[in-house]
Motif scaffolding. Structure first.
Motif, PDB file in Angstrom:
ATOM      1  N   ALA A 163       0.813  -1.149   0.103  1.00  0.00           N
ATOM      2  CA  ALA A 163      -0.018  -0.050  -0.003  1.00  0.00           C
ATOM      3  C   ALA A 163       0.873   1.230   0.030  1.00  0.00           C
ATOM      4  O   ALA A 163       1.917   1.108   0.671  1.00  0.00           O
ATOM      5  CB  ALA A 163      -0.867  -0.061   1.284  1.00  0.00           C
ATOM      6  N   HIS A 164       0.470   2.347  -0.620  1.00  0.00           N
ATOM      7  CA  HIS A 164       1.190   3.533  -0.596  1.00  0.00           C
ATOM      8  C   HIS A 164       1.043   4.356   0.774  1.00  0.00           C
ATOM      9  O   HIS A 164      -0.006   4.343   1.219  1.00  0.00           O
ATOM     10  CB  HIS A 164       1.230   4.427  -1.626  1.00  0.00           C
ATOM     11  CG  HIS A 164       0.091   5.240  -1.755  1.00  0.00           C
ATOM     12  ND1 HIS A 164      -0.080   6.463  -1.066  1.00  0.00           N
ATOM     13  CD2 HIS A 164      -1.147   5.118  -2.406  1.00  0.00           C
ATOM     14  CE1 HIS A 164      -1.291   7.287  -1.697  1.00  0.00           C
ATOM     15  NE2 HIS A 164      -2.141   6.050  -2.271  1.00  0.00           N
ATOM     16  N   LEU A 165       2.300   4.597   1.270  1.00  0.00           N
ATOM     17  CA  LEU A 165       2.129   5.377   2.552  1.00  0.00           C
ATOM     18  C   LEU A 165       1.929   6.775   2.442  1.00  0.00           C
ATOM     19  O   LEU A 165       1.708   7.480   3.485  1.00  0.00           O
ATOM     20  CB  LEU A 165       3.637   4.994   3.460  1.00  0.00           C
ATOM     21  CG  LEU A 165       3.661   5.603   4.970  1.00  0.00           C
ATOM     22  CD1 LEU A 165       2.895   5.083   5.650  1.00  0.00           C
ATOM     23  CD2 LEU A 165       5.040   5.080   5.241  1.00  0.00           C
ATOM     24  N   ASP A 201      -8.209   8.285   4.106  1.00  0.00           N
ATOM     25  CA  ASP A 201      -8.692   7.190   3.150  1.00  0.00           C
ATOM     26  C   ASP A 201      -7.354   6.859   2.135  1.00  0.00           C
ATOM     27  O   ASP A 201      -6.957   5.688   1.880  1.00  0.00           O
ATOM     28  CB  ASP A 201      -9.931   7.874   2.434  1.00  0.00           C
ATOM     29  CG  ASP A 201     -10.670   6.836   1.522  1.00  0.00           C
ATOM     30  OD1 ASP A 201     -10.477   5.482   1.788  1.00  0.00           O
ATOM     31  OD2 ASP A 201     -11.309   7.154   0.653  1.00  0.00           O
ATOM     32  N   ASP A 202      -6.788   8.031   1.777  1.00  0.00           N
ATOM     33  CA  ASP A 202      -5.774   7.924   0.533  1.00  0.00           C
ATOM     34  C   ASP A 202      -4.690   8.189   1.366  1.00  0.00           C
ATOM     35  O   ASP A 202      -4.174   9.513   1.161  1.00  0.00           O
ATOM     36  CB  ASP A 202      -5.965   8.908  -0.400  1.00  0.00           C
ATOM     37  CG  ASP A 202      -5.219   8.824  -1.650  1.00  0.00           C
ATOM     38  OD1 ASP A 202      -4.456   7.603  -1.441  1.00  0.00           O
ATOM     39  OD2 ASP A 202      -5.178   9.421  -2.540  1.00  0.00           O
ATOM     40  N   ASN A 203      -3.569   7.197   1.842  1.00  0.00           N
ATOM     41  CA  ASN A 203      -3.901   6.016   1.733  1.00  0.00           C
ATOM     42  C   ASN A 203      -3.610   5.463   3.061  1.00  0.00           C
ATOM     43  O   ASN A 203      -2.815   4.381   3.370  1.00  0.00           O
ATOM     44  CB  ASN A 203      -3.266   5.274   0.565  1.00  0.00           C
ATOM     45  CG  ASN A 203      -3.516   3.862   0.669  1.00  0.00           C
ATOM     46  OD1 ASN A 203      -4.672   3.337   1.140  1.00  0.00           O
ATOM     47  ND2 ASN A 203      -2.606   2.914   0.247  1.00  0.00           N
ATOM     48  N   ALA A 204      -3.678   6.426   4.392  1.00  0.00           N
ATOM     49  CA  ALA A 204      -3.545   6.034   5.831  1.00  0.00           C
ATOM     50  C   ALA A 204      -4.233   4.604   6.017  1.00  0.00           C
ATOM     51  O   ALA A 204      -3.904   3.712   6.615  1.00  0.00           O
ATOM     52  CB  ALA A 204      -3.944   6.988   6.738  1.00  0.00           C
ATOM     53  N   GLY A 258       6.157   7.878  -2.452  1.00  0.00           N
ATOM     54  CA  GLY A 258       6.280   8.351  -3.699  1.00  0.00           C
ATOM     55  C   GLY A 258       5.048   7.948  -4.635  1.00  0.00           C
ATOM     56  O   GLY A 258       4.955   8.232  -6.018  1.00  0.00           O
ATOM     57  N   GLU A 259       3.866   7.490  -4.308  1.00  0.00           N
ATOM     58  CA  GLU A 259       2.763   7.056  -5.273  1.00  0.00           C
ATOM     59  C   GLU A 259       1.987   8.083  -5.902  1.00  0.00           C
ATOM     60  O   GLU A 259       1.592   8.292  -6.939  1.00  0.00           O
ATOM     61  CB  GLU A 259       1.842   6.203  -4.342  1.00  0.00           C
ATOM     62  CG  GLU A 259       0.783   5.514  -5.371  1.00  0.00           C
ATOM     63  CD  GLU A 259      -0.403   6.295  -5.699  1.00  0.00           C
ATOM     64  OE1 GLU A 259      -1.341   5.785  -6.348  1.00  0.00           O
ATOM     65  OE2 GLU A 259      -0.706   7.230  -5.078  1.00  0.00           O
ATOM     66  N   GLU A 260       1.827   9.261  -5.060  1.00  0.00           N
ATOM     67  CA  GLU A 260       1.119  10.509  -5.319  1.00  0.00           C
ATOM     68  C   GLU A 260       2.003  11.269  -6.476  1.00  0.00           C
ATOM     69  O   GLU A 260       1.439  12.070  -7.178  1.00  0.00           O
ATOM     70  CB  GLU A 260       0.878  11.188  -4.279  1.00  0.00           C
ATOM     71  CG  GLU A 260       0.038  10.659  -3.161  1.00  0.00           C
ATOM     72  CD  GLU A 260      -1.511  10.342  -3.563  1.00  0.00           C
ATOM     73  OE1 GLU A 260      -1.910  10.768  -4.455  1.00  0.00           O
ATOM     74  OE2 GLU A 260      -2.327  10.049  -2.715  1.00  0.00           O
ATOM     75  N   MET A 261       3.337  11.186  -6.398  1.00  0.00           N
ATOM     76  CA  MET A 261       4.176  11.641  -7.305  1.00  0.00           C
ATOM     77  C   MET A 261       4.164  10.801  -8.755  1.00  0.00           C
ATOM     78  O   MET A 261       4.779  11.549  -9.458  1.00  0.00           O
ATOM     79  CB  MET A 261       5.473  11.787  -6.958  1.00  0.00           C
ATOM     80  CG  MET A 261       5.384  12.812  -5.766  1.00  0.00           C
ATOM     81  SD  MET A 261       7.129  12.735  -4.847  1.00  0.00           S
ATOM     82  CE  MET A 261       7.057  14.190  -3.744  1.00  0.00           C
ATOM     83  N   PHE A 272      -3.573  -2.399  -1.816  1.00  0.00           N
ATOM     84  CA  PHE A 272      -4.754  -1.805  -1.028  1.00  0.00           C
ATOM     85  C   PHE A 272      -4.567  -0.330  -1.300  1.00  0.00           C
ATOM     86  O   PHE A 272      -3.701   0.110  -0.524  1.00  0.00           O
ATOM     87  CB  PHE A 272      -4.783  -2.072   0.460  1.00  0.00           C
ATOM     88  CG  PHE A 272      -4.766  -3.694   0.644  1.00  0.00           C
ATOM     89  CD1 PHE A 272      -5.812  -4.307   0.871  1.00  0.00           C
ATOM     90  CD2 PHE A 272      -3.592  -4.355   0.757  1.00  0.00           C
ATOM     91  CE1 PHE A 272      -6.043  -5.536   1.153  1.00  0.00           C
ATOM     92  CE2 PHE A 272      -3.450  -5.687   0.820  1.00  0.00           C
ATOM     93  CZ  PHE A 272      -4.788  -6.541   1.058  1.00  0.00           C
ATOM     94  N   ASP A 273      -5.534   0.274  -1.950  1.00  0.00           N
ATOM     95  CA  ASP A 273      -5.496   1.881  -1.841  1.00  0.00           C
ATOM     96  C   ASP A 273      -7.038   2.416  -1.616  1.00  0.00           C
ATOM     97  O   ASP A 273      -7.834   2.134  -2.546  1.00  0.00           O
ATOM     98  CB  ASP A 273      -5.044   2.144  -3.252  1.00  0.00           C
ATOM     99  CG  ASP A 273      -4.422   3.589  -3.230  1.00  0.00           C
ATOM    100  OD1 ASP A 273      -4.758   4.415  -2.397  1.00  0.00           O
ATOM    101  OD2 ASP A 273      -4.146   4.163  -4.243  1.00  0.00           O
ATOM    102  N   MET A 274      -6.942   3.075  -0.581  1.00  0.00           N
ATOM    103  CA  MET A 274      -8.205   3.850  -0.395  1.00  0.00           C
ATOM    104  C   MET A 274      -9.524   2.858  -0.058  1.00  0.00           C
ATOM    105  O   MET A 274     -10.250   2.432  -0.782  1.00  0.00           O
ATOM    106  CB  MET A 274      -8.787   4.839  -1.468  1.00  0.00           C
ATOM    107  CG  MET A 274      -7.976   5.796  -1.765  1.00  0.00           C
ATOM    108  SD  MET A 274      -8.505   7.445  -2.554  1.00  0.00           S
ATOM    109  CE  MET A 274      -9.366   6.465  -4.139  1.00  0.00           C
ATOM    110  N   VAL A 275      -9.115   2.262   1.347  1.00  0.00           N
ATOM    111  CA  VAL A 275      -9.958   0.913   1.729  1.00  0.00           C
ATOM    112  C   VAL A 275     -10.573   1.529   2.991  1.00  0.00           C
ATOM    113  O   VAL A 275     -11.353   0.598   3.790  1.00  0.00           O
ATOM    114  CB  VAL A 275      -9.208  -0.222   1.886  1.00  0.00           C
ATOM    115  CG1 VAL A 275      -8.742  -0.764   0.660  1.00  0.00           C
ATOM    116  CG2 VAL A 275      -7.875   0.010   2.998  1.00  0.00           C
TER     117      VAL A 275
HETATM  118 ZN   LIG Z   1      -4.031   6.359  -3.302  1.00  0.00          ZN
END
Ligand SMILES: [Zn+2]
Length: 481
Positions: free
Chosen positions: A298-300, A315-318, A349-352, A377-380
């Protein structure tokens, strides 16, 4: 007497939760409140919105690494490290303001001036350079110049020394040739090369976005439909209709406006930052399979804090990060000894633009020559059920999740993953290498996406519990398959 009482007590105790009796592999040890607590801390001010490169992100990564170590997960890095560094550039927007100067003959100056509100009306792209300039605006459709396809939104308009204004998207969402041109990086560089001072993106809401490159002297911003309506009104256009026309006729509609905007940005750019992926693993018990790893990820990271606005990214993405952390804890504490090794990875760096996941795939820890599967897992966190994506050419993955879901009953629908394009999450980096993937996203609605309103208050512990349980059981089954 006492024995009888004890027996009665035991009967009551074991007969209470009907569902958890049937949960396999100790999945009942995964608890929503535990996930919720992790999420709460990740989304707190302490970590400043977890902008990759920034200290807030680094602190969050170190906190997760400490938990992995405490639980006895093995460090996945080549140097037996949990924190796997990668180079990253990042920018912090310290301050920004924007005003529109609408052509108005009733005003003495010929313009009616309106100051815009941050986040409601406008927001700089989170890689905007420092500048303070007032200039006219040129509308350029999708902001695409693609000579290979014979499509040019810049044809016949002069944008030198002006701001260009455009939509995100392409004339034909089905035409994959436009994908490259639809990347923010491509669009920004094109505008700069054409001589524009900055790019004004029209979004329904001006949401946070760090996915792009800092370009010297270039100040991209987003504005809302409402603000765009004010600017386009000079030519008798409204925003929604104009967008519809662009999609319907698939031809450029570009024109200059006499109205002007003032954009002021004060930012600090860090060209040589360090981002991290956090990775720990549980060893494989079967000597013949211990080279073949299953990755649970998952991205932190999220969008950070800018202009005093914290983007908490609950949500995104804690949410996904907390789910993966909980699965890791359950693996360790239930002493699961999977045949194949299972790696838990939290990406930066997912958001980038999937920078961390791509870097990990390209520089994968040498102890694992083969990646068998990846589960993302992204936005669960928002909603009461989940959607599950699976690699289209691996329907067996779907069957496995369907079977696991008979115990948990949280999957509402499945969708095949084929060509992900430029808008995927971290599993896209694995999918691109031919690794079969699964992807979980809760049913939402994810209405506060990339805004300061993405807080813990909309998160549902029970949906995260269900998704973590299904991820946990699926991971064990893939590792033992
Ligand atoms: Zn995300």
């Amino acid at each position: 007497m006492y024995r009888l009482l004890l027996l009665v007590f035991l009967c009551i105790f074991v007969s209470v939760p009907a569902v958890s009796q049937t949960l396999p592999e100790g999945a009942e040890t995964i608890q929503g409140f535990s996930i919720y607590e992790t999420l709460d801390r990740l989304a707190s001010e302490e970590f400043q919105g977890r902008h990759t490169g920034h200290q807030g992100f680094t602190d969050a990564a170190a906190w997760v690494a400490d938990m992995f170590e405490e639980w006895g997960l093995m460090p996945a890095g080549n140097d037996d490290n949990y924190l796997l560094p990668f180079p990253v550039q990042y920018t912090i927007i310290n301050d920004a303001s924007m005003s529109v100067h609408i052509v108005d003959e009733e005003e003495e100056s010929g313009f009616r001036e309106e100051e815009l509100k941050p986040e409601t009306d406008f927001l700089p792209l989170l890689y905007s350079d420092t500048a303070d300039r007032t200039a006219e605006v040129v509308f350029v459709g999708w902001g695409i110049h693609a000579s290979d396809i014979g499509y040019d939104d810049y044809f016949g308009v002069d944008v030198e020394g002006k701001f260009v204004m455009c939509f995100r998207g392409t004339p034909d969402p089905q035409d994959r040739r436009f994908q490259y041109h639809d990347e923010h990086r491509t669009r920004m560089q094109r505008a700069k090369d054409e001589g524009a001072l900055g790019l004004i993106y029209i979004y329904e809401e001006p949401i946070a976005n760090p996915n792009g490159d800092w370009i010297e002297g270039f100040t991209p911003v987003k504005i809302s439909y409402d603000v765009a309506d004010k600017l386009l009104g000079e030519r008798g256009f409204d925003t929604a209709t104009l967008r519809q026309d662009l999609l319907q006729y698939k031809r450029p509609i570009s024109f200059p406006l006499e109205s002007q905007v003032r954009i002021q940005v004060a930012s600090t750019h860090y060209p040589e930052g360090t981002g991290y992926n956090v990775a720990g693993y549980v060893e494989g018990s079967n000597p013949e399979l211990r080279d073949e790893v299953i990755v649970i990820g998952a991205h932190l990271d999220h969008c950070g804090t800018h202009m005093g606005l914290l983007f908490p990214g609950a949500d995104d993405n804690a949410s996904g990060s907390a789910v993966v952390t909980e699965i890791a804890r359950a693996f360790a504490e239930n002493d699961i000894q999977p045949e194949r090794p299972v790696m838990f990875a939290l990406f930066g760096g997912e958001e980038m633009g999937l920078i961390g996941a791509r870097y990990l795939v390209d520089n994968f820890p040498e102890r694992f020559p083969t990646i068998v599967n990846m589960i993302n897992f992204d936005m669960v966190g928002a909603g009461d059920g989940t959607f599950c994506g699976y690699s289209a050419d691996h329907p067996d993955l779907r069957e496995l999740v369907e079977d696991t879901d008979t115990y948990i009953q949280t999957v509402q629908s499945f969708f095949p993953i084929r060509d992900i394009g430029v808008r995927g999450s971290d599993h896209a980096a694995f999918h691109a290498q031919g690794i079969p993937v699964l992807y979980f996203v809760s049913n939402g609605p994810h209405i506060k996406y990339h805004t300061t309103g993405d807080t813990i208050y909309r998160m549902n512990p029970s949906v995260m519990e269900d998704i973590a349980r299904i991820g946990y059981v699926t991971a064990i089954r893939l590792a033992n398959k």
